[in-house]
Design an enzyme around this catalytic site. Structure first.
Site, short mmCIF file in Angstrom:
data_model
loop_
_atom_site.label_atom_id
_atom_site.label_comp_id
_atom_site.label_asym_id
_atom_site.label_seq_id
_atom_site.Cartn_x
_atom_site.Cartn_y
_atom_site.Cartn_z
N SER A 163 0.85 -1.19 0.00
CA SER A 163 0.00 0.00 0.00
C SER A 163 0.89 1.24 0.00
O SER A 163 1.71 1.39 -0.90
CB SER A 163 -0.95 -0.04 1.21
N THR A 164 0.78 2.10 1.00
CA THR A 164 1.56 3.34 1.02
C THR A 164 3.06 3.03 0.97
O THR A 164 3.57 2.27 1.78
CB THR A 164 1.25 4.14 2.30
N MET A 282 -0.28 1.22 5.13
CA MET A 282 -1.10 1.57 6.27
C MET A 282 -2.10 0.45 6.57
O MET A 282 -2.51 -0.27 5.68
CB MET A 282 -1.90 2.85 5.98
N ASP A 285 -4.57 -4.68 6.12
CA ASP A 285 -4.98 -5.52 5.00
C ASP A 285 -3.84 -6.45 4.60
O ASP A 285 -2.71 -6.03 4.42
CB ASP A 285 -5.38 -4.64 3.81
#
Length: 348
Positions: A163-164, A282, A285
């Site tokens: 993600s990020t 973040m 997940d």
């Protein structure tokens, strides 16, 4: 309670500045301390206000967002979140910004969108908290590396979630892959329309073929499949002939596509014939799905805290016991190849 994240909003549109400010101001842990309409105003505001985070428009007069971002990262490195139009051109520019060192990106909302800018406030708070050093932005490679001549691929499937910070992380991992890499499926949290541009960018930078996943696409040696952003989840199915499936389901952990959905399907399909990898991001997940993969016999890797932009997803996975090994980003690509290489006497 920690002090609110102090944000400078930079956009040439007064309407867009007002909308971003309204969205951020609705969170009591975010404080919009100023606005700027172009890079020249933003430069003065940064000097005067010393914000924790800047939101930055890609397309602005006097100096575009990319050029200004490069100056920020060179002269005064700090967390920057790019705000981009949801077009192919906007996606290309945003991906370049993420490689320069931007913290994350959000897409500009379409008219009438019920929740404009989604989790922008959460991204701002994460950016303000991050311990990442912004003084060394990653440089994108201009040519793909040569194939590893002596690599013989086994029968394993590789599944990666990020993600990020994932743009830089995925480039670093996948550039280690030879042209005959194991079939690899990836879910990276990204706005719709961005994933196609990202797949094209990875395809230019890496030796294997990288493409946005399509429903029914066969998993093949030497190919990497990136989940499309936005409307469907990526799964793998088909015991005798594994392939990609794009499924209509509600968001999982607030995401669609979700890393957990991908990892769950790989655990069920491949079991011990798989390698799961969770990279910077973040939230949580992918953590439960990676644990399911490990329980099914798969090998599992997590990015370590020191090299993560945000040590969220890998941290939760590690705490759950889903991660077999935590490694620095620079070592993950090579470790995947070790885990997926065919044995001398045959294939795994």
């Amino acid at each position: 309670m920690s002090a609110p994240a102090r944000v400078l909003v930079v956009d040439d549109s007064p309407t867009m500045r007002g909308l971003i400010t309204a969205v951020l101001s609705s969170d009591p842990e975010v404080n919009v301390i100023g606005q700027a309409g172009d890079a020249l105003e933003a430069r003065e505001a940064i000097k005067r206000l010393n914000p924790d985070v800047v939101t930055l428009d890609i397309e602005m007069p006097n100096m575009n967002g990319l050029d200004f971002l490069e100056k920020i990262m060179t002269l005064r490195p700090m967390p920057v979140i790019m705000v981009s139009t949801m077009t192919h051109r906007g996606a290309e520019a945003t991906l370049a910004a993420l490689e320069i060192g931007a913290f994350d990106c959000v897409g500009k909302p379409a008219p009438g969108e019920p929740r404009p800018f989604g989790d922008l406030a959460e991204k701002v708070k994460a950016a303000a908290r991050t311990q990442r050093q912004f003084s060394q932005p990653a440089a994108a490679a201009v040519t793909p590396p040569p194939a590893v001549a002596d690599f013989r691929v086994g029968r394993k499937i590789v599944a990666i979630g990020s993600s990020t910070g994932g743009v830089e992380a995925l480039i670093a991992v996948l550039q280690k892959f030879p042209a005959n890499c194991p079939p690899t499926v990836i879910t990276q949290h990204m706005p719709p329309t961005f994933t196609r541009s990202f797949a094209e960018r990875l395809n230019r930078l890496c030796a294997p073929v990288v493409q946005e996943a399509t429903d029914g696409a066969r998993l093949e040696i030497g190919k990497i499949y990136l989940a499309p952003g936005g409307e469907r989840h990526l799964q793998v199915t088909g015991a005798s002939a594994p392939c990609c499936r794009l499924v209509d389901r509600p968001p999982v952990n607030g995401h669609r596509p979700s890393v957990d959905v991908l990892f769950d399907s790989v655990a069920e399909l491949a079991g011990r014939n798989a390698v799961g990898v969770i990279l910077t991001g973040m939230g949580r997940d992918g953590a439960a799905g990676l644990l399911k993969m490990r329980h099914a016999g798969a090998r599992t890797l997590g990015q370590n805290e020191k090299t993560c932009v945000v040590y969220g997803m890998p941290r939760v996975a590690h705490e759950l016991g889903a991660v077999e090994q935590q490694l620095p980003l620079s070592a993950i690509g090579e470790e995947i190849l070790k885990m997926t290489a065919a044995r001398k006497e045959g294939t795994e």
